[in-house]
Design an enzyme around this catalytic site. Structure first.
Site, PDB file in Angstrom:
ATOM      1  CE1 TYR A   7      -2.707  -3.212   0.859  1.00  0.00           C
ATOM      2  CE2 TYR A   7      -1.949  -2.999   2.871  1.00  0.00           C
ATOM      3  CZ  TYR A   7      -2.631  -3.820   2.256  1.00  0.00           C
ATOM      4  OH  TYR A   7      -3.275  -4.899   2.250  1.00  0.00           O
ATOM      5  CG  HIS A   8       4.103   1.705   1.305  1.00  0.00           C
ATOM      6  ND1 HIS A   8       5.065   0.996   2.047  1.00  0.00           N
ATOM      7  CD2 HIS A   8       2.893   1.841   2.227  1.00  0.00           C
ATOM      8  CE1 HIS A   8       4.651   0.998   3.208  1.00  0.00           C
ATOM      9  NE2 HIS A   8       3.240   1.248   3.246  1.00  0.00           N
TER      10      HIS A   8
END
Length: 537
Positions: free
Chosen positions: A471-472
């Site tokens: 999730y980056h």
């Protein structure tokens, strides 16, 4: 509707900008956000992140997908992104991680002048209200409450000891003088005041307290469809609110803060981006900016999970659900206990080999079973250990699938497209095998999900079969001074006056860690740039 500043996107960066700019009573600010105010119990209760990340509750999650990834057996990856005020800070694990100081020095070397570590540290401190107090590296007067976990599970300490068994020493502050080591994450969680124990999202920290200001207008459930351009200048946006279309005008600036996926999508829908791609979709080119949507990269995450014979972890079985229910009552009274847990309680920053000068791997240790972003449910009590490579070499793209603003973009993070990333993920998998099989975790180790023989071939096959984002995503509106840069070091879009991009999309390169704290820092700096420009500084 006319304002001085129009901010498109109310996520982590947009929430900070709206709050900071509206501190000046002489200017008017409008924030446009597709989601709601994100004040409900699902957001406020940290443990309920497990209900938000899978994306079944679309009110808080865009629940996007990548295009098929050849490096991952052709699988389409899942990309949860926050929807609502606070953006992904309203659905994340609340981990407060800045990355390594050298990350920012590299930004400056890559052309992001003025973004070296020494330039950025004061703004991290400005944003932060750390429960440990102020020091050379931390602040204690900012809006964002950062605290220690009050009652972490015993298994999280066992994880730290398991890391020690393979040579990774304890570390009490990943944002301290040395990033390397294993420890408990500090979290963006209220540790003081009436919201004690609740998630401290960017909206809860900055924006919700500011929403009563008469000079701040917040339009929720309102989606920006297009930036309005006149004579080479951004003058506002077309906004869809239910069945209505609004023209929201900006006297000074339009600021795009829609995230690593939403910001390049909105620029391209407005005619700003790679000309040939826009023309192929029938979009008139207003500014041929080839870097828009390029440079997409993300942290690829590999997980090993075990069931547990012990009950002091999370399990979606009758006993486990009963414990969660009791914990909810304790959380509402005291702001502590399992319901206050970020779930990813422990972590580590490690070097994949002694030759690496700084950590190139990060771990997250979760006190429950995580399988396919919690979309594949397991009733057993259990735990999960995650590992990712911090500085991937591969670069992907974001492109439009359609000129329809409601059509999700084509997301290609190019996972494992670079052979160097494949080699590093193999080393990461080897490290993960050692730590999860170390003696301190033995009392909690039951049956392994997805077992294999432990060979290099088996590890790599398992990575290709199951690894996905942690999730980056960043980089799709990269800042710099070269022709591929989308924004300059003050985050102004090249070739268009009155337009900035402020969010994780401007990062030239991923930081060595989670991206929320850096995104908030970027927004703090951007607000200062805008105020200085307004005053002629």
């Amino acid at each position: 509707m006319q304002f001085d500043y129009v901010i498109l996107g109310g996520g982590s960066a947009g929430a900070v900008l709206a709050a900071r700019l509206s501190e000046d009573a002489d200017i008017s600010v409008c924030l446009v956000e597709a989601g709601d105010e994100a004040r409900d119990i699902l957001v406020r209760a940290p443990a309920l992140v497990a209900a938000l990340v899978p994306g079944y509750l679309r009110a808080h999650n865009w629940a996007l997908h990548t295009v098929p990834q050849p490096g991952l057996n052709g699988r389409r990856g899942f990309q949860p992104r926050g929807r609502g005020l606070g953006g992904s800070s309203a659905i994340n694990a609340m981990l407060y991680v800045r990355g390594h100081p050298s990350d920012y020095d590299r930004w400056a070397e890559m052309g992001a002048t003025g973004w070296a570590w020494g330039d950025c540290l004061p703004w991290f401190k400005t944003s932060e209200r750390n429960m440990r107090g102020a020091c050379a590296l931390h602040g204690d007067a900012g809006p964002l409450q950062v605290g220690d976990q009050r009652r972490p599970r015993k298994i999280s300490q066992a994880f730290i000891e398991a890391c020690g068994a393979v040579g990774c020493a304890p570390n009490e502050d990943f944002n301290g003088p040395d990033q390397e080591g294993a420890g408990l994450y500090q979290v963006t969680q209220f540790w003081d005041g009436p919201h004690k124990g609740e998630r401290c999202s960017a909206a809860a920290a900055y924006l919700h307290p500011a929403m009563q200001r008469p000079n701040l207008t917040v339009l929720t459930r309102s989606r920006a469809d297009k930036i309005l351009l006149e004579d080479g200048r951004a003058v506002g946006a077309l906004v869809r609110q239910g069945r209505k279309r609004l023209r929201v005008e900006a006297r000074a600036e339009v600021i795009v803060s829609a995230g690593a996926f939403g910001s390049p999508q909105l620029l391209m829908l407005s005619g700003i981006g790679p000309g040939a791609h826009l023309q192929s979709l029938g979009i008139a080119v207003r500014n041929n900016l080839p870097g828009v949507g390029e440079n997409l990269h993300d942290h690829l995450d590999y997980i090993i999970s075990y069931t547990s014979p012990r009950r002091d972890v999370v399990g979606l079985n009758p006993g486990g659900l009963m414990r969660l229910a009791r914990a909810a009552g304790g959380w509402r009274k005291h702001g502590e206990g399992l319901f206050a847990s970020p779930m990813a309680e422990g972590g580590a920053f490690l070097r994949s080999s002694p030759q690496e000068p700084i950590p190139d791997l990060q771990m997250h240790f979760v006190v429950g079973i995580v399988d396919q972003h919690m979309r594949k449910m397991h009733t057993a009590n259990g735990w999960s250990a995650h590992i990712c490579a911090l500085r991937p070499h591969g670069r992907g793209t974001l492109r439009l699938a359609s000129r329809n603003p409601r059509k999700a973009p084509l997301i290609d993070p190019a996972f494992l497209a670079d052979a160097r990333d494949e080699a590093l993920m193999l080393r990461a998998g080897q490290v993960l095998e050692k730590i999860t099989s170390a003696a301190p975790l033995a009392p909690w180790r039951g049956e392994r999900l997805y077992p294999h023989d432990g060979s290099d071939a088996a590890i790599m096959a398992d990575i290709r079969a199951r690894a996905d984002t942690v999730y980056h995503p960043v980089g799709t509106c990269r800042m710099g001074t070269d022709e591929q840069a989308v924004v300059d070091p003050k985050l102004r879009v090249r070739g268009i006056a009155g337009l900035r991009v402020v969010d994780a999309s401007v990062m030239p390169q991923l930081v060595s860690g989670n991206t929320n704290a850096p995104t908030i820092m970027i927004a703090e700096r951007a607000a200062a740039f805008i105020r200085a420009d307004r005053k002629g500084g």
